[in-house]
Design a protein around this motif. Structure first.
Motif, PDB file in Angstrom:
ATOM      1  N   ALA A 300     -69.355 -52.164  -4.323  1.00  0.00           N
ATOM      2  CA  ALA A 300     -70.430 -51.956  -5.271  1.00  0.00           C
ATOM      3  C   ALA A 300     -71.961 -52.048  -5.016  1.00  0.00           C
ATOM      4  CB  ALA A 300     -70.274 -52.557  -6.850  1.00  0.00           C
ATOM      5  N   GLY A 301     -72.598 -51.205  -5.328  1.00  0.00           N
ATOM      6  CA  GLY A 301     -74.156 -51.350  -4.975  1.00  0.00           C
ATOM      7  C   GLY A 301     -74.509 -51.405  -3.547  1.00  0.00           C
ATOM      8  N   THR A 302     -75.282 -52.524  -3.260  1.00  0.00           N
ATOM      9  CA  THR A 302     -75.741 -52.684  -1.827  1.00  0.00           C
ATOM     10  C   THR A 302     -74.361 -53.087  -0.895  1.00  0.00           C
ATOM     11  OG1 THR A 302     -77.876 -53.584  -2.410  1.00  0.00           O
ATOM     12  CG2 THR A 302     -76.891 -54.234  -0.285  1.00  0.00           C
ATOM     13  N   SER A 303     -73.608 -53.538  -1.466  1.00  0.00           N
ATOM     14  CA  SER A 303     -72.253 -53.930  -0.422  1.00  0.00           C
ATOM     15  C   SER A 303     -71.590 -52.561  -0.269  1.00  0.00           C
ATOM     16  CB  SER A 303     -71.481 -54.781  -1.379  1.00  0.00           C
ATOM     17  OG  SER A 303     -71.927 -56.119  -1.655  1.00  0.00           O
ATOM     18  N   SER A 347     -68.263 -57.995  -1.131  1.00  0.00           N
ATOM     19  CA  SER A 347     -68.961 -58.590  -2.176  1.00  0.00           C
ATOM     20  C   SER A 347     -69.776 -59.623  -2.055  1.00  0.00           C
ATOM     21  CB  SER A 347     -68.022 -58.802  -3.597  1.00  0.00           C
ATOM     22  OG  SER A 347     -68.774 -59.349  -4.570  1.00  0.00           O
ATOM     23  N   GLN A 348     -71.215 -59.425  -2.011  1.00  0.00           N
ATOM     24  CA  GLN A 348     -72.003 -60.807  -1.989  1.00  0.00           C
ATOM     25  C   GLN A 348     -71.485 -61.802  -2.834  1.00  0.00           C
ATOM     26  OE1 GLN A 348     -74.469 -63.963  -2.472  1.00  0.00           O
ATOM     27  NE2 GLN A 348     -74.738 -62.407  -3.924  1.00  0.00           N
ATOM     28  N   SER A 349     -71.446 -61.587  -3.876  1.00  0.00           N
ATOM     29  CA  SER A 349     -71.254 -62.845  -4.985  1.00  0.00           C
ATOM     30  C   SER A 349     -69.703 -63.148  -4.914  1.00  0.00           C
ATOM     31  CB  SER A 349     -71.573 -62.323  -6.349  1.00  0.00           C
ATOM     32  OG  SER A 349     -70.762 -61.127  -6.663  1.00  0.00           O
ATOM     33  N   THR A 352     -68.055 -59.678  -8.673  1.00  0.00           N
ATOM     34  CA  THR A 352     -68.394 -58.367  -9.134  1.00  0.00           C
ATOM     35  C   THR A 352     -66.926 -57.935  -9.758  1.00  0.00           C
ATOM     36  OG1 THR A 352     -70.075 -58.064  -7.723  1.00  0.00           O
ATOM     37  CG2 THR A 352     -69.051 -56.044  -8.824  1.00  0.00           C
ATOM     38  N   VAL A 398     -82.467 -60.921  -7.124  1.00  0.00           N
ATOM     39  CA  VAL A 398     -81.353 -59.942  -7.605  1.00  0.00           C
ATOM     40  C   VAL A 398     -81.081 -58.834  -6.761  1.00  0.00           C
ATOM     41  CG1 VAL A 398     -80.939 -58.343  -9.461  1.00  0.00           C
ATOM     42  CG2 VAL A 398     -81.689 -60.709 -10.299  1.00  0.00           C
ATOM     43  N   ALA A 399     -82.200 -58.268  -6.139  1.00  0.00           N
ATOM     44  CA  ALA A 399     -82.111 -57.406  -4.882  1.00  0.00           C
ATOM     45  C   ALA A 399     -81.587 -57.971  -3.700  1.00  0.00           C
ATOM     46  CB  ALA A 399     -83.436 -56.725  -4.489  1.00  0.00           C
ATOM     47  N   SER A 400     -80.219 -57.503  -3.300  1.00  0.00           N
ATOM     48  CA  SER A 400     -79.598 -58.009  -2.075  1.00  0.00           C
ATOM     49  C   SER A 400     -80.178 -57.415  -0.758  1.00  0.00           C
ATOM     50  CB  SER A 400     -78.292 -57.484  -2.145  1.00  0.00           C
ATOM     51  OG  SER A 400     -77.443 -58.041  -1.358  1.00  0.00           O
ATOM     52  N   LYS A 484     -82.980 -49.993  -3.217  1.00  0.00           N
ATOM     53  CA  LYS A 484     -83.950 -51.083  -3.353  1.00  0.00           C
ATOM     54  C   LYS A 484     -85.317 -50.795  -4.061  1.00  0.00           C
ATOM     55  CE  LYS A 484     -82.074 -53.859  -2.518  1.00  0.00           C
ATOM     56  NZ  LYS A 484     -80.707 -53.948  -1.968  1.00  0.00           N
ATOM     57  N   GLU A 487     -84.573 -50.477  -7.693  1.00  0.00           N
ATOM     58  CA  GLU A 487     -84.370 -51.707  -8.637  1.00  0.00           C
ATOM     59  C   GLU A 487     -85.543 -52.803  -8.643  1.00  0.00           C
ATOM     60  OE1 GLU A 487     -81.334 -53.947  -5.379  1.00  0.00           O
ATOM     61  OE2 GLU A 487     -80.871 -54.049  -7.653  1.00  0.00           O
ATOM     62  N   VAL A 604     -72.602 -59.085 -11.318  1.00  0.00           N
ATOM     63  CA  VAL A 604     -72.257 -58.338 -12.446  1.00  0.00           C
ATOM     64  C   VAL A 604     -70.817 -58.404 -12.809  1.00  0.00           C
ATOM     65  CG1 VAL A 604     -72.222 -55.729 -13.200  1.00  0.00           C
ATOM     66  CG2 VAL A 604     -73.935 -56.659 -11.582  1.00  0.00           C
TER      67      VAL A 604
END
Ligand code: AGP
Length: 607
Positions: A300-303, A347-349, A352, A398-400, A484, A487, A604
């Motif tokens: 998702a998102g940046t990933s 996924s960074q985190s 997600t 928050v912005a990766s 980027k 956001e 998220v």
């Protein structure tokens, strides 16, 4: 989303909770609250706004050595003091904090109201406090278990009762939760950042587990009351990595950290002699890797954009059909899992929910899913069948940013391994390694010239709309640049293939809509220059991100930022850094809350 923390021990609980919440603030920051237990019962403070607002409200004199806290990212019910957690039972003896979403809260609420329970807030979470109250007969843990057995949805829950001093019950399903073991004290939180100042010994929980903790220890059981043996892990992150240091924002710090984080992702993973990568964590033999016929990356998102870059290159260099798909979409479209397809969850985190649920759906269908995660011990990292940690260090903004380039690094290594097993010869492998390991000076140079980006931001930050355009491997980089800017600066931006604008978006071009074009020195450069001319012909302002010495591009564009020359394969690393800086400086010009942009949260964990 949301962050939860609990503490039992000799310290002043309010201090531990408030400091922990500050570290969890990236998970959600619209309101927060704590409940602290003492001989007088439970003292609850909750406030709309950032943790500082709560901190200003909680009296210094608040005594009590056990408690729970919450920082919220609203899902059900508006942002207000009353909707902030903790939520309480009618008798005020039970307090709960919840991270996740209770999908069947309406029916539970109707039932509980029918039984006489009074609800004060407008959230899904409040039902948990009343459910526990309805089941409570002296054993808090038993009441929590009965309650969670009725919940549908996701949760990480902490519960305390004024008649159970020094006791917290935690339960998890789909939302992260980790226990921190101290000396005569215990911590429990959504992630380790909340406790790293106190302990590095942690225990991660699985779904369906319930923990009962006090300052002296903990017991974990499943829903059938069977004890669960847990292993204790050590956290390798240092507290300093979670501090801003001399930087004004985490985002800027993390952009700058890419000089070290990219090489760190390669550490010990390159075999120079054999010109290949060593990735033991994949848990796959060479024969199995050779049998891979197709690769699907979910994220998702940046990933997701990092995944798009990786899929492009896997296909063109390793000659393996590869695609990247949004995890949220894959999960619900009943994907076909075929033999020979290897899945990656990026996924960074590692938390997600969209990605996690897609992983589980794929595994249910028999797929092998590898994780590309940053957070060690995160749910996706633990549930995947192997993978690669990107080791970019804690990403707080928050912005990766740095996670993107570290994800690329990990996937470039995988690509090297797969390509070397197929069509890539030793000299080519050597050149690939030289390119990847030689990125540092280029990134350093870009960062040294960041004033050039700051000037561009000064000139363009008032634009209401922006187009980010790239081709080939830099098309996803353009989309990442647009994400980027959206956001952190709240400027509407579209990331597009430069070739596609003639099919529609070119209608948006006028004097007020700038376009930022990524112009690496690759086989598509001339095509991008033609697109640039098409935009100029329609009076659109143009910023070109091109390689040093590209005077032709510089002459067509209104403004230019030069990046050092590199092999075209590695241009995404060098092109994305100026885009990150551009978003950062636009946000700064506009006075935005750079590290905690409105409406967002870092992790998220809701659908
Ligand atoms: C990026 O700047 C984001 N804030 C967001 O898009 C993020 O990349 C996305 O939510 C995925 O997160 P993950 O990498 O932790 O799974």
């Amino acid at each position: 989303m949301c962050g939860i923390i609990g503490y039992c021990g000799p310290r002043k609980a309010s201090d531990v909770l408030l400091t922990g919440l500050k570290r969890l603030e990236y998970r959600g920051y619209d309101s927060s609250g704590i409940s602290v237990g003492s001989a007088e019962g439970l003292q609850i403070y909750k406030k709309e706004g950032k943790i500082q607002v709560l901190r200003d409200t909680v009296p210094e004199s608040l005594e009590g050595n056990w408690g729970i806290g919450h920082t919220r990212w609203a899902t059900h019910g508006g942002v207000s003091d009353v909707n902030a957690h903790p939520h309480c039972s009618c008798d005020g003896k039970i307090a709960i904090c919840h991270n996740g979403i209770i999908e069947n809260y309406m029916s539970l609420k109707d039932r509980l109201e029918g039984e006489g329970h009074r609800f004060l807030a407008d959230t899904d979470s409040e039902v948990i406090a009343h459910l526990v109250e309805s089941f409570y007969e002296g054993n808090l843990e038993a009441a929590v278990k009965l309650s969670v057995s009725l919940l549908k949805g996701t949760y990480g829950i902490l519960v305390m009762h004024s008649d159970h001093p020094d006791e917290i019950i935690g339960a998890r399903n789909g939302s992260p939760m980790v226990l921190g073991l101290g000396d005569g004290e215990m911590f429990i939180a959504s992630d380790v950042s909340a406790m790293i100042a106190h302990t590095k010994q942690v225990v991660y929980f699985e779904d369906g587990e319930v923990v009962r903790l006090d300052s002296g220890g903990y017991e974990v059981t499943d829903m059938r009351n069977r004890p669960v043996d847990k292993t204790v892990d050590s956290i390798s992150w240092e507290l300093e990595e979670m501090e801003k240091g001399a930087y004004s924002h985490f985002m800027l710090k993390e952009i700058h950290e890419q000089i070290e984080s990219i090489p760190r992702a390669m550490g010990g993973r390159i075999d120079e002699d054999l010109a290949t990568a060593v990735l033991g964590g994949l848990n796959m033999s060479e024969m199995e890797l050779l049998g891979v016929k197709r690769i699907v990356i979910i994220a998702a998102g940046t990933s997701y954009y990092a995944g798009r870059v990786a899929a492009y290159l896997l296909e063109s260099l390793a000659r393996i059909p590869s695609v990247t798909e949004l995890a949220s979409e894959l999960r619900y479209r009943n994907p076909i899992v075929e033999e020979g397809t290897l899945y990656f969850a990026m996924s960074q985190s590692g938390e997600t929910l969209d990605t996690l649920m897609a992983v589980r759906e794929l595994q249910r269908k028999g797929a092998r899913v590898l994780g590309i995660c940053n957070v060690v011990g995160s749910t996706i990292a633990r549930e995947s069948d192997g993978g690669v940690y990107i080791h970019s260090g804690p990403e707080i903004a928050v912005a990766s940013t740095k996670a993107f380039t570290s994800q690329l690094t990990a996937m470039y290594l995988f690509l090297l391994k797969m390509a070397r097993m197929r069509h890539m010869a030793w000299p080519e492998g050597k050149r690939f390694i030289a390119g990847l390991t030689g990125l540092q000076p280029g990134i350093k140079k870009i960062l040294e010239n960041e004033d050039g980006i700051r000037k561009l931001a000064k000139k363009y930050h008032k634009a209401r709309d922006f187009l980010f355009l790239g081709r080939g491997v830099n098309f996803p980089v353009a989309m990442e640049g647009a994400l980027k800017l959206k956001e952190v600066a709240y400027i509407h931006a579209e990331g597009y293939s430069a070739a596609e604008i003639k099919h529609g978006p070119i209608a948006l071009i006028n004097e007020l809509t700038p376009s930022l074009l990524i112009v690496p020195d690759d086989h598509l450069r001339d095509k991008v220059l033609s697109n640039m001319k098409e935009i100029k012909a329609r009076k659109g302002p143009v910023i070109a991100l091109c390689v040093e010495g590209d005077d032709e591009a510089a002459q067509i564009a209104d403004d230019v930022f030069f990046v050092p020359k590199s092999d075209e394969l590695f241009s995404p690393f060098l092109m994305v850094v100026p885009l990150q800086l551009f978003a950062y400086y636009c946000a700064l010009e506009l006075g935005r809350d750079v590290d905690q942009p409105r409406n967002l949260a870092k992790s998220v964990t809701v659908e």
